[in-house]
Write an enzyme that holds these catalytic residues in place. Structure first.
Site, mmCIF file in Angstrom:
data_model
loop_
_atom_site.group_PDB
_atom_site.id
_atom_site.type_symbol
_atom_site.label_atom_id
_atom_site.label_comp_id
_atom_site.label_asym_id
_atom_site.label_seq_id
_atom_site.Cartn_x
_atom_site.Cartn_y
_atom_site.Cartn_z
ATOM 1 N N LYS A 1 0.858 -1.199 0.000
ATOM 2 C CA LYS A 1 0.000 0.000 0.000
ATOM 3 C C LYS A 1 0.890 1.245 0.000
ATOM 4 O O LYS A 1 2.106 1.158 0.254
ATOM 5 C CB LYS A 1 -0.919 -0.019 1.219
ATOM 6 C CG LYS A 1 -0.186 -0.002 2.549
ATOM 7 C CD LYS A 1 -1.129 -0.339 3.696
ATOM 8 C CE LYS A 1 -0.385 -0.360 5.016
ATOM 9 N NZ LYS A 1 -1.218 -0.911 6.105
ATOM 10 N N ARG B 1 -10.952 -0.196 14.671
ATOM 11 C CA ARG B 1 -10.980 0.616 13.446
ATOM 12 C C ARG B 1 -11.961 -0.052 12.478
ATOM 13 O O ARG B 1 -13.070 0.374 12.337
ATOM 14 C CB ARG B 1 -9.582 0.694 12.814
ATOM 15 C CG ARG B 1 -8.658 1.723 13.428
ATOM 16 C CD ARG B 1 -7.354 1.872 12.664
ATOM 17 N NE ARG B 1 -6.914 0.662 11.978
ATOM 18 C CZ ARG B 1 -5.722 0.493 11.422
ATOM 19 N NH1 ARG B 1 -4.835 1.472 11.467
ATOM 20 N NH2 ARG B 1 -5.396 -0.620 10.816
ATOM 21 N N TYR C 1 18.227 28.700 10.744
ATOM 22 C CA TYR C 1 17.037 29.422 11.221
ATOM 23 C C TYR C 1 16.880 29.283 12.730
ATOM 24 O O TYR C 1 17.076 28.206 13.299
ATOM 25 C CB TYR C 1 15.780 28.862 10.555
ATOM 26 C CG TYR C 1 15.647 29.238 9.099
ATOM 27 C CD1 TYR C 1 15.490 30.575 8.717
ATOM 28 C CD2 TYR C 1 15.663 28.262 8.111
ATOM 29 C CE1 TYR C 1 15.359 30.922 7.383
ATOM 30 C CE2 TYR C 1 15.523 28.603 6.772
ATOM 31 C CZ TYR C 1 15.371 29.939 6.416
ATOM 32 O OH TYR C 1 15.234 30.261 5.097
ATOM 33 N N MET D 1 14.270 24.094 4.107
ATOM 34 C CA MET D 1 13.501 23.502 3.008
ATOM 35 C C MET D 1 14.386 22.655 2.100
ATOM 36 O O MET D 1 14.014 21.553 1.692
ATOM 37 C CB MET D 1 12.817 24.602 2.194
ATOM 38 C CG MET D 1 11.975 24.064 1.051
ATOM 39 S SD MET D 1 11.223 25.364 0.055
ATOM 40 C CE MET D 1 9.861 25.856 1.093
#
Ligand SMILES: *Cc1c(COP(=O)(O)O)cnc(C)c1O
Length: 378
Positions: free
Chosen positions: A35, A130, A258, A306
């Site tokens: 999956k 579930r 940062y 990033m």
């Protein structure tokens, strides 16, 4: 030059991990769980390593379609079954095994008129709460599926909430309670059962099923917190690697990145790596998260950006621009990075970003491209 980051998918490791799991489950059949695009590795990429699996388990009809298009002829199990009645047409056309965990799915089957009986898994809720039938609904669903002419009941299934439990713990109690609930709900069903995920297969020898459903272990990540994958004989199926693109000498007291999170306690050498959170590296990774530079493990130093991370190279003075960096793989396990970041290997491997180029390796790991010559740096 493209940015130097890339993900390698080691098909041979997938093949070997599958063999390791099969050796743990003699006489049992294995669904290879693929999956989420094979846990981020790419469904088509890993298929060649899964030839020996008895079936594929996934939950997205489009992924089932892709597996068939890629030539997979053996069974495919839909772990969550159909999402709408018309999905049964796809189930029939692609020859899938569908799961029934919910009364609506049972009604869709009862109304379907397939040319041949459709293979079906019945999912019982034994305490995970579930998916699945619990209480009196379970024997009722079982009875109905056994008599529907359009259904061939292939197995009864359940899922453990604490399959990685150590003996003697409360979680181990939960495994026993769920198994007892399964026996009760499945009543006089003597056909095939499907119980085990990777953790159950690797750590609960008392649980024996006919069709186990390992996922994470195929990809070489440990299903058990605190136990390295290597202890189960598993090999990393993914390497995320890049290079140093800059080096900075900073004075004691200087801050890096940062928020100035990391401050040099001594004069330091900082390596800048072309990999950031936009590549799928976890932004929450703290200082000290392991990163391998030239095969030496060095600590992350400063907040993940990033497109870049920064590492402390002070104790590896030979490191220089262009050197190879492994974010995770054989040198730094994905589980070690995940643990530092407060998550699990599953999440990291599923989150590698689309912008990261992927290369399939089947056999010896691909050699790094030669270090770019001076003036040629990315
Ligand atoms: C994802 C999944 C698995 C595989 O679990 P791993 O922990 O990755 O081995 C097995 N069964 C079901 C129902 C699943 O959803």
């Amino acid at each position: 030059m493209p940015r130097p980051i890339e993900a390698l998918i080691h098909v041979d490791a997938v093949r070997q991990n599958l063999a390791t799991l099969a050796a743990r489950a003699p006489g049992r059949r294995l669904w290879a769980v693929v999956k989420a695009n094979a846990y981020g590795h790419g469904l088509e990429r890993v298929l060649r390593g899964l030839d020996a699996a008895d079936g594929l388990a996934l939950l997205d009809l489009a992924e089932a379609e892709r597996a068939r298009a890629a030539g997979w002829r053996k069974p495919i199990l839909l772990l969550e079954g159909c999402f709408a009645a018309r999905d049964l047409e796809v189930v029939e056309r692609l020859g899938l095994t569908t799961t029934v965990h919910e009364p609506g799915q049972l009604q869709w089957l009862a109304a379907a008129r397939p040319a041949q009986p459709l293979p079906v898994y019945l999912k019982l809720n034994t305490g995970m709460n579930r998916l699945g039938f619990a209480g009196a609904a379970a024997p009722a669903a079982l009875a109905q599926l056994r008599v529907l002419p359009q259904v061939e009941l292939a197995a009864v299934a359940m899922h453990f909430a604490n399959a990685d439990a150590a003996p003697g713990t409360a979680q181990a109690g939960s495994v026993a309670v769920q198994l007892a609930a399964f026996e009760r709900l499945a009543g006089n069903w003597r056909g095939a059962r499907s119980l085990c995920n990777s953790a159950a297969l690797l750590t609960q020898p008392q649980l024996v099923d006919d069709w186990a459903r390992p996922g994470i272990a195929l990809y070489g990540s440990s299903p058990v917190a605190g136990v390295p994958a290597i202890r189960f004989g598993l090999r990393a199926a993914m390497t995320l690697r890049s290079r140093l693109i800059a080096v900075q000498d900073v004075a004691a007291g200087a801050a890096v990145g940062y928020g100035s999170r990391w401050v040099a306690a001594r004069a330091a050498r900082i390596g800048i790596v072309a990999c950031g959170y936009a590549d799928g590296y976890p932004r929450v990774a703290p200082d000290g998260t392991p990163v391998a530079v030239n095969g030496s493990v060095v600590p992350l130093a400063g907040r993940v950006s990033m497109d870049m991370i920064t590492v402390d190279l002070t104790d590896t003075p030979q490191a220089q621009v262009g050197d190879p960096v492994e974010l995770w793989g054989a040198q730094v396990s994905i589980d070690a990075v995940a643990e530092a970041a407060g998550t699990v290997g599953y999440e990291l491997m599923c989150a590698v970003a689309a912008r990261v180029p992927v290369r399939v390796v089947d056999g010896a790991p691909a050699a790094l491209a030669p270090r770019p010559s001076a003036g040629d740096h990315p």
